[in-house]
Scaffold this active site. Structure first.
Site, short mmCIF file in Angstrom:
data_model
loop_
_atom_site.label_atom_id
_atom_site.label_comp_id
_atom_site.label_asym_id
_atom_site.label_seq_id
_atom_site.Cartn_x
_atom_site.Cartn_y
_atom_site.Cartn_z
N HIS A 152 -1.65 -5.70 -1.21
CA HIS A 152 -2.51 -6.55 -0.39
C HIS A 152 -2.16 -6.40 1.09
O HIS A 152 -3.05 -6.35 1.95
CB HIS A 152 -2.36 -8.01 -0.83
CG HIS A 152 -3.39 -8.93 -0.26
ND1 HIS A 152 -3.11 -9.84 0.73
CD2 HIS A 152 -4.71 -9.07 -0.54
CE1 HIS A 152 -4.21 -10.53 1.02
NE2 HIS A 152 -5.20 -10.08 0.27
N CYS A 153 -0.88 -6.31 1.39
CA CYS A 153 -0.45 -6.16 2.78
C CYS A 153 -0.99 -4.87 3.42
O CYS A 153 -1.27 -4.85 4.62
CB CYS A 153 1.07 -6.13 2.86
SG CYS A 153 1.89 -7.63 2.28
N LEU A 154 -1.12 -3.83 2.62
CA LEU A 154 -1.53 -2.53 3.15
C LEU A 154 -3.04 -2.37 3.29
O LEU A 154 -3.49 -1.42 3.93
CB LEU A 154 -1.00 -1.42 2.24
CG LEU A 154 0.50 -1.19 2.27
CD1 LEU A 154 0.94 -0.34 1.09
CD2 LEU A 154 0.94 -0.56 3.59
#
Length: 349
Positions: free
Chosen positions: A339-341
């Protein structure tokens, strides 16, 4: 003439594409860069099975190398559109644009100020990401300001159900000593910003994030909406683990929280993977850092017995999508995972 309003759609609503940025150096993954490049290729390959990928690369040389790697992995390269833009890092959830739908039927790319999580000084190249993406998509881009000040906010700090409710944390947005985003901002200030720019009428405030999260409290490692009325929330049964108390307190808040219509929130508990350390750091391994696409949910896995349990929970919560595990032990050395990427680009209405 009626005033134009904005709405940030939920992540399970239709996407035009998923935004990713291929790392052009290994600074966020010391000693693991070669492995990380192939981990990215696999991530792109899986997303491209279900929707278009907007892929940021540094230059033509990197684009050619990445194209070759994608072909080696038998990825659907026709689903990949490149954007050449130099960056400091690849964490598109936080430096990429937040695309909202407007009441006039158009879409708009919001540019919140990115300041390297109020921790890392080398973030100026990432300021250019929202405008580069907006230009590629032919969207207008709007800098978010409040009382004459640019507003600092990362996408990983907020979670919405698309109906008017948002979840965020006090640790990330209200701490006035550590990694300060917006000095002296109050809950009321944030509520005004979220209403004007994201169409949020109801904010649920959690406390602290998990240990090892160098963003200082991002919500996308602890709690995520899976439909308009249900969240999946992390729990840590080991009472000796510092995350046990943090997550228990957040769970209490969620169970007493109300949605935008006054109804109770449905809370499904999600176990944490076992503690994961590398060198002298605890890593922020979490199953709720999953990525939703038009046809699948990609969930980070950690060679842990709880991987299978977590996959089962998400499979029940997303019955209309395939839930697929993506090995993330190497990715999380960068202190974030799927999700962060990534960042969804919402589809046109």
């Amino acid at each position: 003439m009626s005033e134009i309003t904005r709405r940030l759609p939920a992540e399970w609503e239709p996407h035009q594409a998923t935004l990713l940025a291929f790392p052009h150096n290994g600074n966020d993954w010391p000693g693991k860069y070669e492995v990380i490049k192939w981990a990215f290729i696999e991530l792109i390959r899986k997303v491209a099975e279900f929707e278009r990928v907007l892929l940021i690369v540094k230059n033509d040389e990197q684009q050619q190398k990445v194209t070759t790697m994608l072909e080696q992995a038998h990825a659907n390269t026709k689903q990949v559109k490149f954007i050449q833009q130099n960056t400091n890092r690849s964490w598109m959830r936080d430096s990429g644009p937040i695309v909202v739908q407007r009441s006039d039927g158009k879409r708009e790319a919001l540019q919140f100020r990115f300041n390297g999580w109020a921790k890392y000084p080398n973030h100026r190249l990432d300021w250019q990401v929202p405008s580069a993406v907006a230009k590629s998509l032919k969207f207008p881009v709007t800098e978010v300001c409040y009382q004459g000040r640019p507003v600092v906010l990362e996408g990983g700090a907020i979670e919405v159900n698309g109906r008017g409710t948002m979840i965020t944390t006090e640790e990330c947005l209200l701490d006035q000593k550590t990694q300060v985003r917006n000095p002296d901002f109050t809950k009321e200030d944030y509520a005004a910003i979220f209403k004007e720019y994201l169409g949020v009428s109801n904010v649920i405030w959690l406390g602290d994030g998990i240990e090892g999260d160098d963003t200082h409290g991002h919500v996308d490692d602890i709690c995520r909406f899976v439909n308009p009325t249900t969240v999946v929330a992390c729990v840590e049964p080991n009472k000796k683990d510092v995350n046990h108390r943090r997550l228990a307190r957040n769970l209490e808040r969620l169970k007493s929280a109300r949605l935008e219509d006054g109804s109770k929130l449905n809370v499904v508990e999600m176990p944490m993977p076992g503690r994961l350390d590398f060198e002298d750091l605890r890593l922020p391994a979490s199953y709720v850092n999953f990525l939703v696409t038009n046809g699948c949910v990609l969930m980070p896995t950690f060679n842990d017995p709880n991987d299978a349990i977590a996959l089962g929970i998400l499979s029940e919560l997303f019955p209309d999508r395939r839930v697929i595990g993506i090995h993330a032990v190497d990715l999380v050395w960068g202190l974030g995972t799927l999700h962060c990427l990534s960042h969804e680009i919402t589809a046109a209405v």
